[in-house]
Scaffold this motif. Sequence first.
Motif, PDB file in Angstrom:
ATOM      1  N   TYR A 140       0.832  -1.213   0.000  1.00  0.00           N
ATOM      2  CA  TYR A 140       0.000   0.000   0.000  1.00  0.00           C
ATOM      3  C   TYR A 140       0.867   1.263   0.000  1.00  0.00           C
ATOM      4  O   TYR A 140       0.570   2.223  -0.703  1.00  0.00           O
ATOM      5  CB  TYR A 140      -0.928   0.005   1.223  1.00  0.00           C
ATOM      6  N   ILE A 141       1.971   1.233   0.787  1.00  0.00           N
ATOM      7  CA  ILE A 141       2.774   2.441   0.959  1.00  0.00           C
ATOM      8  C   ILE A 141       3.869   2.576  -0.093  1.00  0.00           C
ATOM      9  O   ILE A 141       4.207   3.676  -0.523  1.00  0.00           O
ATOM     10  CB  ILE A 141       3.385   2.462   2.391  1.00  0.00           C
ATOM     11  N   GLY A 199      -3.916   3.086  -3.165  1.00  0.00           N
ATOM     12  CA  GLY A 199      -2.608   3.285  -2.544  1.00  0.00           C
ATOM     13  C   GLY A 199      -1.527   3.699  -3.534  1.00  0.00           C
ATOM     14  O   GLY A 199      -1.811   4.290  -4.589  1.00  0.00           O
ATOM     15  N   TYR A 200      -0.272   3.366  -3.195  1.00  0.00           N
ATOM     16  CA  TYR A 200       0.895   3.845  -3.955  1.00  0.00           C
ATOM     17  C   TYR A 200       0.877   3.366  -5.410  1.00  0.00           C
ATOM     18  O   TYR A 200       1.209   4.119  -6.326  1.00  0.00           O
ATOM     19  CB  TYR A 200       2.166   3.381  -3.252  1.00  0.00           C
ATOM     20  N   LEU A 201       0.496   2.105  -5.628  1.00  0.00           N
ATOM     21  CA  LEU A 201       0.486   1.582  -7.006  1.00  0.00           C
ATOM     22  C   LEU A 201      -0.515   2.338  -7.874  1.00  0.00           C
ATOM     23  O   LEU A 201      -0.233   2.638  -9.043  1.00  0.00           O
ATOM     24  CB  LEU A 201       0.171   0.084  -7.014  1.00  0.00           C
ATOM     25  N   ALA A 202      -1.679   2.659  -7.309  1.00  0.00           N
ATOM     26  CA  ALA A 202      -2.671   3.444  -8.059  1.00  0.00           C
ATOM     27  C   ALA A 202      -2.084   4.808  -8.402  1.00  0.00           C
ATOM     28  O   ALA A 202      -2.232   5.307  -9.522  1.00  0.00           O
ATOM     29  CB  ALA A 202      -3.933   3.612  -7.226  1.00  0.00           C
ATOM     30  N   VAL A 203      -1.371   5.406  -7.427  1.00  0.00           N
ATOM     31  CA  VAL A 203      -0.784   6.729  -7.641  1.00  0.00           C
ATOM     32  C   VAL A 203       0.246   6.682  -8.770  1.00  0.00           C
ATOM     33  O   VAL A 203       0.205   7.488  -9.698  1.00  0.00           O
ATOM     34  CB  VAL A 203      -0.148   7.246  -6.323  1.00  0.00           C
ATOM     35  N   ILE A 210       1.233  13.654  -3.024  1.00  0.00           N
ATOM     36  CA  ILE A 210       1.379  14.368  -1.750  1.00  0.00           C
ATOM     37  C   ILE A 210       0.387  13.807  -0.717  1.00  0.00           C
ATOM     38  O   ILE A 210       0.747  13.578   0.445  1.00  0.00           O
ATOM     39  CB  ILE A 210       1.170  15.883  -1.931  1.00  0.00           C
ATOM     40  N   LEU A 211      -0.849  13.566  -1.163  1.00  0.00           N
ATOM     41  CA  LEU A 211      -1.838  12.981  -0.246  1.00  0.00           C
ATOM     42  C   LEU A 211      -1.338  11.637   0.271  1.00  0.00           C
ATOM     43  O   LEU A 211      -1.444  11.322   1.452  1.00  0.00           O
ATOM     44  CB  LEU A 211      -3.171  12.784  -0.970  1.00  0.00           C
ATOM     45  N   MET A 212      -0.772  10.840  -0.653  1.00  0.00           N
ATOM     46  CA  MET A 212      -0.256   9.518  -0.295  1.00  0.00           C
ATOM     47  C   MET A 212       0.845   9.652   0.764  1.00  0.00           C
ATOM     48  O   MET A 212       0.871   8.925   1.761  1.00  0.00           O
ATOM     49  CB  MET A 212       0.293   8.865  -1.573  1.00  0.00           C
TER      50      MET A 212
END
Lengths: 520, 41
Positions: free
Chosen positions: A33-34, A174-178, A338-340
């Motif tokens: 996720y991170i 999460g991070y992968l989507a970003v 940034i939100l992540m």
Amino acid sequence: MNLDTIIFIVYMLGLLILGISFSRKVNDSVDEYILGGRSLGPAVTALTMQSTSMSGYMFMGGPALAFQQGWYAIWYAIGDAGGSIINLSVLGKRMRRMSELLGALSPIEYLEKRYESVSVKIVASLISIVFLSAYVFAQFIAAGKALENLTGLSYELALILGVGVIIAYTVTGGYLAVVWTDFVQAIVMVVGIAGITIMGLIHIGGLSNLNASLAAIDPTYLSIWGKDLAYYGQWGMVLGAILIYAITYMGLPHVVVRHMSMKSTKTVKGAILVSSIWNQIFIFAPYILGFIGIILLPNLADPEMVIPILAYTFFPGIMAAILLSALMAAIMSTSDSILMQTGTILSRDIYQRLLNKNASQKKVVLVSRLCILTVGIIGIIVAIYQPPSIFALVVFASGVLGNSFMVAYVASVYSKTANKVGVLCSMISGAATNIIWTVGALDVVTGIHPFLAGLIISILAMIIGNRFGTPPSEEMQEIVEKAKGPRKIPKNIEKHISFDLSPEAKNITEFMQGNMGLSK
Amino acid sequence: MFNLPAETFWLLVPWPFIWMAAGVIMYFKMRKEDLQEEQSE
């Protein structure tokens, strides 16, 4: 409904579906996720890094500066165009190795573990949350302004719709989507801006005609010192303008995390090449459009709207829709990152490591999602009530973050002896100098850019502070040494190695042959 | 050139080419390092 609005809505829905499609993969694993399981290849790393770095500023703040100051604005673009090359070359490999050796999942956790100090984490978290929030609020304002002007919706409704999509896919995927939505958006950004710039230059008769027209309005638009030579002889301002985007990225937590999520150190070389090409196509174009705006839109009330209004006035239809999508892509790709990061800092660095050390992975992911949602909602409220200048807010927030963290990250991988007192002095004094310089308008008095002042002070503070603190543990010094990569034999030794060792080798051979009774 | 003053042209225009060259040089430098690392493993 217009064709451009339909294209734009389809684009937003596409991003939403792409982002949400990662939600199942990352559901219960903090690492996934991170940090996306440290699985990113060169093209994705390069494009997510660049689309994150290039915010709504590139479509609104940058062109507004070019519209107001002429060719002086290109100083900012010059630094920006080399930012990723410097960032990846200086930090890329070493930070990737170091983050894995330390087992760090967030840029703040990385600083805490490298400098072996909880105080470092607390100070770094506070600075990050305040200024990353300011940065993301500026993006939200940009999103609201752009959508309001281009779709005819009210500012508030436009803000809620635009930001709602960002929050939805960031919270779920999460991070992968970003990073994967960033990858797509980087391509949309470069196609949109290159297309509109080519059409703009054709419309105006090429770069030479553009400059001739600018000179006819005011010859100082072509000067390197700004309109009316406002910055004449101020090399401190020029150097600061170049450095702020050339090296600041090494201090932005939402950008340096890209080093940590690469598949391996071998990813760096490809990422440098891809980002170099992307930068040269993308970064100068918005400023050129700002120049075109001086000629085609002389009575423009809000310079930050120069690109959208140019597109909608002179190239309506599909080009305008692509441009709107590209503009929103720039805003969204920065905001989601940034939100992540803000969610990661709050959940991983504050909640899990300070408040609930035994929290399960599932709970940390849930807290992270709630934090992203909360910061997003606060951002919408702030953006509705306080819409300041996007350019000023982005330059200020990125400058403070860069002055706080750049020295800390660079020293973390290049100096074995950099210690917690040094890094605390560097972070606090760098941030304080930039804030005091900006609020007190000391750049006007001294001719030195706030970022340059903050950089000098943060370097000095690191050097002086290091003398007072205790050196890092032996174990940490070994980790720093390992992060530098495999040891190489110096060239002068390598050159003479066979010559130097040959008598020794001959003696050993003769000794062994003698002992074993072997004949030659 | 491009109707720009000489100072503006020479101080600003070469930069995209300089950065592109820097990117290519760094790519080959790192490729060499990666190959050396592979050989030493």
